[in-house]
Design an enzyme around this catalytic site. Structure first.
Site, mmCIF file in Angstrom:
data_model
loop_
_atom_site.group_PDB
_atom_site.id
_atom_site.type_symbol
_atom_site.label_atom_id
_atom_site.label_comp_id
_atom_site.label_asym_id
_atom_site.label_seq_id
_atom_site.Cartn_x
_atom_site.Cartn_y
_atom_site.Cartn_z
ATOM 1 C CG ASP A 10 65.890 14.957 48.840
ATOM 2 O OD1 ASP A 10 66.618 15.717 48.966
ATOM 3 O OD2 ASP A 10 65.471 14.051 48.162
ATOM 4 C CB SER A 11 65.437 17.369 45.090
ATOM 5 O OG SER A 11 66.440 16.580 45.002
ATOM 6 C CE1 TYR A 42 63.468 20.669 43.240
ATOM 7 C CE2 TYR A 42 64.302 21.181 45.538
ATOM 8 C CZ TYR A 42 63.163 21.030 44.762
ATOM 9 O OH TYR A 42 61.835 21.237 44.978
ATOM 10 N N GLY A 43 69.981 19.769 41.541
ATOM 11 C CA GLY A 43 71.490 20.184 41.466
ATOM 12 C C GLY A 43 72.117 20.801 40.050
ATOM 13 C CB CYS A 73 67.623 18.423 49.195
ATOM 14 S SG CYS A 73 68.259 18.842 47.744
ATOM 15 C CG ASN A 74 73.950 18.117 50.724
ATOM 16 O OD1 ASN A 74 74.521 18.551 51.559
ATOM 17 N ND2 ASN A 74 73.340 16.851 50.875
ATOM 18 C CB THR A 75 70.638 21.265 45.666
ATOM 19 O OG1 THR A 75 71.737 20.256 45.208
ATOM 20 C CG2 THR A 75 70.789 22.430 44.784
ATOM 21 C CD GLU A 153 66.924 9.207 40.940
ATOM 22 O OE1 GLU A 153 66.287 8.962 40.183
ATOM 23 O OE2 GLU A 153 66.832 10.059 41.833
ATOM 24 C CB CYS A 187 74.784 14.771 46.865
ATOM 25 S SG CYS A 187 73.333 14.418 45.915
ATOM 26 C CB THR A 188 70.629 13.062 50.473
ATOM 27 O OG1 THR A 188 69.752 13.625 49.317
ATOM 28 C CG2 THR A 188 70.729 14.055 51.575
ATOM 29 C CG HIS A 189 70.777 11.068 44.823
ATOM 30 N ND1 HIS A 189 70.168 12.175 45.099
ATOM 31 C CD2 HIS A 189 69.889 10.145 44.170
ATOM 32 C CE1 HIS A 189 68.885 12.018 44.551
ATOM 33 N NE2 HIS A 189 68.819 10.818 43.895
#
Lengths: 271, 271
Positions: A10-11, A42-43, A73-75, A153, A187-189
């Site tokens: 992942d990023s 990365y997005g 990571c989706n991006t 975050e 997005c995993t966030h």
């Protein structure tokens, strides 16, 4: 081969939500997670740069020995799967976008699907392609919810800042697409925002993310490998900020992370 | 030497606010700006990583030829000035923290100074040290305003999301320090929030940033070099995302940026 860990890349820390789903689905497996915290997010980066970073991260995990690579990571999934598969032709490489698209199509009644994702994932059109590949008559609209990454975050996933932010992104989506029956968190966030999004969306709108369906896809992909049970501890790698990775990552993994569990790794040495 | 450009380095686009002030102060000079957009933001990374990135960026600018290096990023200034000066011993290297501290001390009546900055700059304690170096009895308190970076890039510098965010950070500062008489914007992403902060702070609280005082410091540092007038066009380098650099950067530079003005450069090739 069967006894090697599953590599998860992942990023940064968002992919820990996918790791959590993988652990639940595959309790006998070992995991090696790499978060590229030195270069996140990365997005907001271009597809070429994300592809280059993903190849470096994949190379590091392959060098350490894995039996399967999950791009959590989706991006990175939207930008680097073909390059990763070309670079590691014998390794199963799975992203989170096809599983996320599959979850959306399963959940959607009328095929009106909205996607909240990063700028880069939206620009890639990856969710539109993946969803229409499964359901050609689906209407898919995407909105970049850039601020959600920073809010997640910061830990501000509800309250006076997160609420108007979510309202604004959902408003953008509604202006673009009218009412959707399914919202994909691309997005995993974004999973920490589910309670807030739930409170702002109509009760019959489904919210899906990629974590559970990705874990299912990995289990199916590995069905042919028998595994000796009793795995060792999960291993975590990060390219920067071990203290921050452990502190902020705990919110995404759903349990505390000890700094001693996280090893720092330098990807710029990998070519 | 006199005819070489002034090199300006930032993690991304925020340093364009410093470039703008430099152009105003030194209209006869040429500038070469490098934004490390492939690896931004620096504010959440460790000091060691930021130092390594700054050395790569400085190396690239030195290779192209500059007569002076301005580190227009607070985080990089807090983490990398000693290493940059050691690496390029004959080159004047100026950061933005000493000028920002100097602006704060000039503006402050009672020496009660608050700093809003990134996580990394706050952790470094660089503003506290620089301000107390100039005024030992100053009371300095710092708060990490992490979300401001993402808000500034999204262009949301006022309104229903930015207002509660600013109120929350100013509240954290007040809880820590009581009323301050001077607020330092310790990140080059923060100047677009001045009108909002102005509306939330007492009328007699000064707001200062590093841009103008940094430009003055550069002018003083270069006073010995006479310069042939009629500079060429400003040159902009970025490590990723030319389109985004031009689009979002225009808000910080204060005028449009053409994509053709921005050259992509790869720092990972520089050792």
């Amino acid at each position: 081969l069967a006894d090697l860990p599953i590599g998860v890349f992942d990023s940064g820390i968002g992919g820990l939500t996918v790791l959590r789903a993988l652990e639940r689905e595959l309790p006998d497996e070992e995991f090696l997670y790499l978060g590229d915290t030195a270069r996140l997010p990365y997005g907001t980066k271009t597809a070429q740069t994300v592809e280059r970073y993903a190849l470096q991260a994949g190379g590091e995990l392959v060098r350490r020995g894995i039996k399967c690579l999950v791009v959590a990571c989706n991006t990175a999934s939207s930008a680097s799967l073909p390059a990763l598969r070309a670079a590691f032709p014998t390794l199963p490489v799975l992203g989170v976008i096809d599983p996320g698209a599959s979850a959306a199509v399963q959940a959607s009644r009328a095929g009106r699907i909205g996607v909240l994702a990063t700028e880069a994932t939206v620009r890639s059109g990856a969710y539109e392609r993946a969803i229409r590949g499964l359901r050609p008559d689906a209407r898919v609209s995407s909105v970049a919810a850039s601020l959600f990454v920073a809010l997640a975050e910061e830990g501000w996933t509800e309250g006076e800042v997160a609420t108007p932010t979510a309202r604004r992104y959902l408003g953008d989506l509604k202006a673009l697409a009218g009412d959707v029956d399914t919202l994909v968190l691309g997005c995993t966030h974004f999973p920490p925002f589910v309670p807030l999004l739930r409170s702002l969306l109509p009760a019959d709108c489904a919210i899906v993310d990629s974590a559970a369906t990705t874990a299912t896809a990995v289990r199916q992909c590995l069905a042919d490998y028998t595994r000796t049970p009793a795995p060792g501890p999960m291993r975590l790698l990060a390219t920067d900020g071990i203290e921050r990775f452990a502190r902020v990552g705990a919110r995404f993994l759903g349990r505390p992370i000890g700094e001693a569990q996280v090893e720092r790794v330098d990807l710029t040495a990998v070519v």
